[in-house]
Design an enzyme around this catalytic site. Structure first.
Site, short mmCIF file in Angstrom:
data_model
loop_
_atom_site.label_atom_id
_atom_site.label_comp_id
_atom_site.label_asym_id
_atom_site.label_seq_id
_atom_site.Cartn_x
_atom_site.Cartn_y
_atom_site.Cartn_z
CE LYS A 184 33.92 38.96 36.10
NZ LYS A 184 34.98 39.79 36.71
CB SER A 238 37.73 46.08 36.57
OG SER A 238 37.39 45.31 35.44
#
Length: 320
Positions: free
Chosen positions: A187, A249
């Site tokens: 991911k 992120s």
């Protein structure tokens, strides 16, 4: 339960904070010359959270390891092998190691539990992985999420899920260690690709990226002996919101900054993971076009727009 969290970065400090919050005796251990550790050591806080007085902060690895019933490791995945050489100087019999990190060893293509298993007897020192979505910035505000604990030892993972679950994190018992680890690592690579799209003002393509990225990682998991459905669970697809869309992120921001020609100076695990996944895909004959595109940009000097163009020019095929 006596728990030592080894690693004092963003996620390591959050884990220590969380495990103390649910009633464990927690020690946070880091490198004495690391800025993130020094902030915790001297101020008992960092830019994400504040430790309560009940958390002990120490640079003494021997003390942290020997006192613990459970050792949680949260460091850069590419440094795990060398770190295990330091940890295994001390007796680990009867302790459980929990890996709260997402990556695959770039040089060998080994999953992180495989790296650790080279140093310990799993009958005496079981290994588990803790994966899934979440950001410290949300957890400290009381925003809940769901995560997974997986292990080849059924008794250990069931006990950890029971002990670690709370109103803040709902844990699920993982049923596919290969899929849980590969999905969690992959991911971050898809997160870099999402950052490319943000940097090129093509954010609307993230829906397609999510769908096709999950599909190719599922193929890779299956080829490695796991259950391809794991790619659609919390370890991978379930972590996309926190990785493909969140402003926090690191992997998404790394990809965005690279597309804009800006230097990103924080750790983005997906960089070396793209190399590891490309190696595994090549060795197992798996088609992973998104991973390959990210790898080509990062290691072969390819242009982002060129790699995106290649994805659109691929042969027509059925979706499933």
């Amino acid at each position: 339960m006596k728990i030592s969290v080894l690693g004092s970065g963003r996620w390591g400090s959050c884990i220590a904070w969380y495990l103390d919050r649910i009633g464990n005796e927690v020690v946070s251990c880091g490198l004495k010359d690391a800025p993130d550790f020094l902030e915790l050591y001297y101020k008992h806080r960092n830019s994400y959270l504040t430790f309560p007085d009940s958390i002990e902060v120490t640079p003494d690895l021997e003390y942290a390891v020997t006192r613990a019933e459970v050792i949680v490791i949260s460091i850069s995945s590419q440094h795990l092998r060398s770190y295990m050489k330091d940890i295994t100087k001390y007796n680990l019999d009867g302790k459980t190691i929990v890996l709260c990190m997402k990556g695959v060893e770039a040089d060998t293509g080994k999953r992180l539990s495989e790296v650790v298993s080279a140093f310990v007897d799993q009958e005496k020192t079981p290994i588990a992985v803790w994966v899934g979505p979440g950001h410290p910035q949300d957890y400290v505000k009381g925003i809940p999420n769901c995560m997974v604990i997986d292990s080849s030892n059924a008794e250990v993972k069931e006990k950890l899920v029971s002990e670690f679950s709370s109103d803040l994190i709902r844990f699920y018992i993982g049923t596919d260690l290969i899929g849980s680890e590969i999905g969690a690592a992959a991911k971050n690579v898809v997160g870099i690709a999402a950052g490319f799209l943000d940097g090129l003002h093509m954010t609307s393509l993230k829906g397609a990226l999510m769908s096709r990225g999950t599909r190719e990682i599922g193929r890779l998991i299956k080829a490695l002996g796991g259950n391809e459905i794991s790619a659609y669970g919390l370890c991978h697809l379930g972590d996309y919101e926190a990785t493909l869309f969140s402003p926090w992120s690191h992997n998404r921001k790394y990809g965005e900054d690279l597309a804009k020609g800006i230097k990103f100076d924080k750790l983005a695990e997906g960089v070396m993971t793209s190399k590891a996944l490309k190696k595994l895909a090549d060795e197992n004959g798996v088609d992973v076009p998104i991973v390959t595109g990210v790898y080509n940009v990062l290691f072969n000097g390819a242009e982002i727009r060129d790699e995106l163009g290649k994805l659109f020019m691929r042969d027509v095929k059925k979706e499933f």
